[in-house]
Scaffold this motif. Structure first.
Motif, PDB file in Angstrom:
ATOM      1  N   LEU A 132      -7.356  18.732   7.592  1.00  0.00           N
ATOM      2  CA  LEU A 132      -7.470  19.851   8.526  1.00  0.00           C
ATOM      3  C   LEU A 132      -8.567  20.771   7.997  1.00  0.00           C
ATOM      4  N   VAL A 179      -9.577  24.597  14.347  1.00  0.00           N
ATOM      5  CA  VAL A 179      -9.070  23.646  13.363  1.00  0.00           C
ATOM      6  C   VAL A 179      -9.546  22.265  13.788  1.00  0.00           C
ATOM      7  N   VAL A 183      -9.395  18.168  13.084  1.00  0.00           N
ATOM      8  CA  VAL A 183      -8.472  17.184  12.525  1.00  0.00           C
ATOM      9  C   VAL A 183      -9.242  15.892  12.249  1.00  0.00           C
ATOM     10  N   ASN A 185      -5.524  28.786  12.702  1.00  0.00           N
ATOM     11  CA  ASN A 185      -5.695  28.425  11.294  1.00  0.00           C
ATOM     12  C   ASN A 185      -4.676  29.137  10.405  1.00  0.00           C
TER      13      ASN A 185
END
Length: 189
Positions: free
Chosen positions: A140, A147, A149, A165
């Motif tokens: 992350l 954010v 991924v 976040n």
């Protein structure tokens, strides 16, 4: 006398990790730094997440500069990277459930309500992972309002939302973290 002190200092220095040397957690070597699109990050801390006797994952937290302050890491302007290296098979649904549980322990109901849509987007990204196995990584990358991924280094997407976040990092660093020992390890204490 000087010889004894010098010998002792040299022996002690062999026990301490040298600058730039990886840290070992649960048999995994954790890099002391990471390069991101936004610049370099240094390892703040790393630790093992256990559930009862089971080793679940090793978490490593990277920041622009080291800190022992959870409040500083949770500041919305802080860049961070959290990498989870799985030590057992884990479905995306189990990971999603654990994330939601950790959020509900650390974020108010009002905050969760404002994050409903971004969390739904995050759930969709996590579902793309499917089944993770021993050795897989979920990363992350936290920016001010987003954010990203990654699964095994492959981007799964980005969720943009103010305060997402901070909410997610609170799972590990909040007032009721998923594991207090892991929190202390991530903060380098």
């Amino acid at each position: 006398m000087k010889s004894t002190a010098l010998t002792a200092a040299l022996a002690l220095s062999c026990l301490l990790p040298a600058a730039g040397q990886a840290v070992e957690v649960a048999g995994l070597n954790i890099a002391d730094s990471q390069q991101t699109r936004s610049g370099p990050l240094v390892l703040n801390g790393a630790g093992l997440r256990r559930v009862f006797i089971f080793k679940v994952y090793v978490a490593s937290l990277y920041l622009p500069q080291k800190t022992a302050s959870a409040a500083q890491v949770l500041a919305p302007s802080e860049r961070a990277r959290l990498t989870l290296t799985l030590l057992r098979s884990l479905t995306a649904e189990k990971l999603i459930h654990a994330l939601h549980e950790g959020l509900s322990d650390n974020v108010s109901a009002d905050q969760l309500a404002t994050l409903k849509t971004p969390l739904h987007e995050l759930d969709s990204l996590m579902r793309k992972i499917g089944q993770g196995k021993d050795g897989d990584t979920v990363t992350l990358d936290f920016q001010r309002d987003s954010v990203a991924v990654h699964f095994n280094g492959v981007s799964q997407g980005v969720v943009s939302a103010p305060n997402l976040n901070t909410a997610l990092l609170s799972i590990w660093l909040g007032r009721d973290p998923v594991d207090e020992h892991l929190k202390q390890s991530l903060l380098g204490s």
